[in-house]
Every structure is written in structure tokens, then in C-alpha cells.
Design a protein around this motif. Sequence first.
Motif, PDB file in Angstrom:
ATOM      1  N   ASN A  29       0.964  -1.103   0.020  1.00  0.00           N
ATOM      2  CA  ASN A  29      -0.002   0.012  -0.025  1.00  0.00           C
ATOM      3  C   ASN A  29       0.846   1.097   0.143  1.00  0.00           C
ATOM      4  O   ASN A  29       0.348   2.407   0.449  1.00  0.00           O
ATOM      5  CB  ASN A  29      -1.066  -0.057   1.151  1.00  0.00           C
ATOM      6  N   ALA A  30       2.201   1.309  -0.142  1.00  0.00           N
ATOM      7  CA  ALA A  30       2.997   2.426  -0.365  1.00  0.00           C
ATOM      8  C   ALA A  30       2.555   3.219  -1.749  1.00  0.00           C
ATOM      9  O   ALA A  30       2.182   2.935  -2.607  1.00  0.00           O
ATOM     10  CB  ALA A  30       4.311   2.229  -0.390  1.00  0.00           C
ATOM     11  N   ALA A  31       2.806   4.543  -1.468  1.00  0.00           N
ATOM     12  CA  ALA A  31       2.722   5.643  -2.474  1.00  0.00           C
ATOM     13  C   ALA A  31       3.948   5.640  -2.952  1.00  0.00           C
ATOM     14  O   ALA A  31       5.198   5.334  -2.450  1.00  0.00           O
ATOM     15  CB  ALA A  31       2.306   6.904  -1.947  1.00  0.00           C
ATOM     16  N   ASN A  55      -1.219  13.300   2.139  1.00  0.00           N
ATOM     17  CA  ASN A  55      -1.456  14.156   3.384  1.00  0.00           C
ATOM     18  C   ASN A  55      -2.500  13.735   4.329  1.00  0.00           C
ATOM     19  O   ASN A  55      -3.685  13.087   4.311  1.00  0.00           O
ATOM     20  CB  ASN A  55      -2.149  15.404   2.782  1.00  0.00           C
ATOM     21  N   GLY A  56      -1.896  13.639   5.709  1.00  0.00           N
ATOM     22  CA  GLY A  56      -2.453  13.214   6.859  1.00  0.00           C
ATOM     23  C   GLY A  56      -2.748  11.744   6.878  1.00  0.00           C
ATOM     24  O   GLY A  56      -3.464  11.177   8.007  1.00  0.00           O
ATOM     25  N   LYS A  57      -2.318  11.000   6.118  1.00  0.00           N
ATOM     26  CA  LYS A  57      -2.439   9.504   5.965  1.00  0.00           C
ATOM     27  C   LYS A  57      -1.188   8.878   6.433  1.00  0.00           C
ATOM     28  O   LYS A  57      -0.153   9.370   6.023  1.00  0.00           O
ATOM     29  CB  LYS A  57      -2.961   9.070   4.540  1.00  0.00           C
ATOM     30  N   LYS A  58      -1.149   7.792   7.145  1.00  0.00           N
ATOM     31  CA  LYS A  58      -0.103   7.245   7.673  1.00  0.00           C
ATOM     32  C   LYS A  58       0.263   5.962   6.743  1.00  0.00           C
ATOM     33  O   LYS A  58      -0.259   4.937   6.736  1.00  0.00           O
ATOM     34  CB  LYS A  58      -0.279   6.369   8.979  1.00  0.00           C
ATOM     35  N   LYS A  59       0.882   6.534   5.530  1.00  0.00           N
ATOM     36  CA  LYS A  59       0.863   5.680   4.173  1.00  0.00           C
ATOM     37  C   LYS A  59       2.572   5.754   3.980  1.00  0.00           C
ATOM     38  O   LYS A  59       2.843   6.835   3.782  1.00  0.00           O
ATOM     39  CB  LYS A  59       0.075   6.136   3.084  1.00  0.00           C
TER      40      LYS A  59
END
Length: 85
Positions: A29-31, A55-59
Amino acid sequence: MLDKNLDLIFEFEKYVMEHAEFTARIPRNAAISIRVEGDESLNRWSQRLTKKHTNGKKKPVSLVNIKKMRPAASRIQELRIERAA
């Protein structure tokens, strides 16, 4: 920038298909942020796009740094052109 990024994504996908072991280094699930050595304009654009989507996601984010690319070449070996009218 969008067209260039789409081309790079396509090339990255082909690279990963040919080097499957590479995927083990990318968290699930990595960007993916694609950068090209020497193309600072694209790299800044890619960084902004990655920030926007995470932004704002724990990704997790994986940076793909492309150091060198071969010139684009057609895979067509033979063709024929006909006059339509």
C-alpha cells in the motif's frame, strides 16, 4: 508533467514485471514517488503530488529514483501503410 509521469509509471511497471524481486523492497500500500535524475521540474512536481495523496495518511512512501533510461523505441518489426481513400 502528467503525460511524462504516466510514461514513467508505465516504464516502472514494465521494469517491475521484469525484475519481480524489486517488489519486495516496496511496502504494501505504499505511495510511489517517481523521480528522474537531472529533471528537477518533474521531481518537484512528483514530490508535491505525493504529498497531496498522502496528506494526513499514515501511508509509506517509496521513492523510485530513475538514474538512466534508454531512448524510447518501437517494438514494431514490420508494417504496411495503405491509402484509405
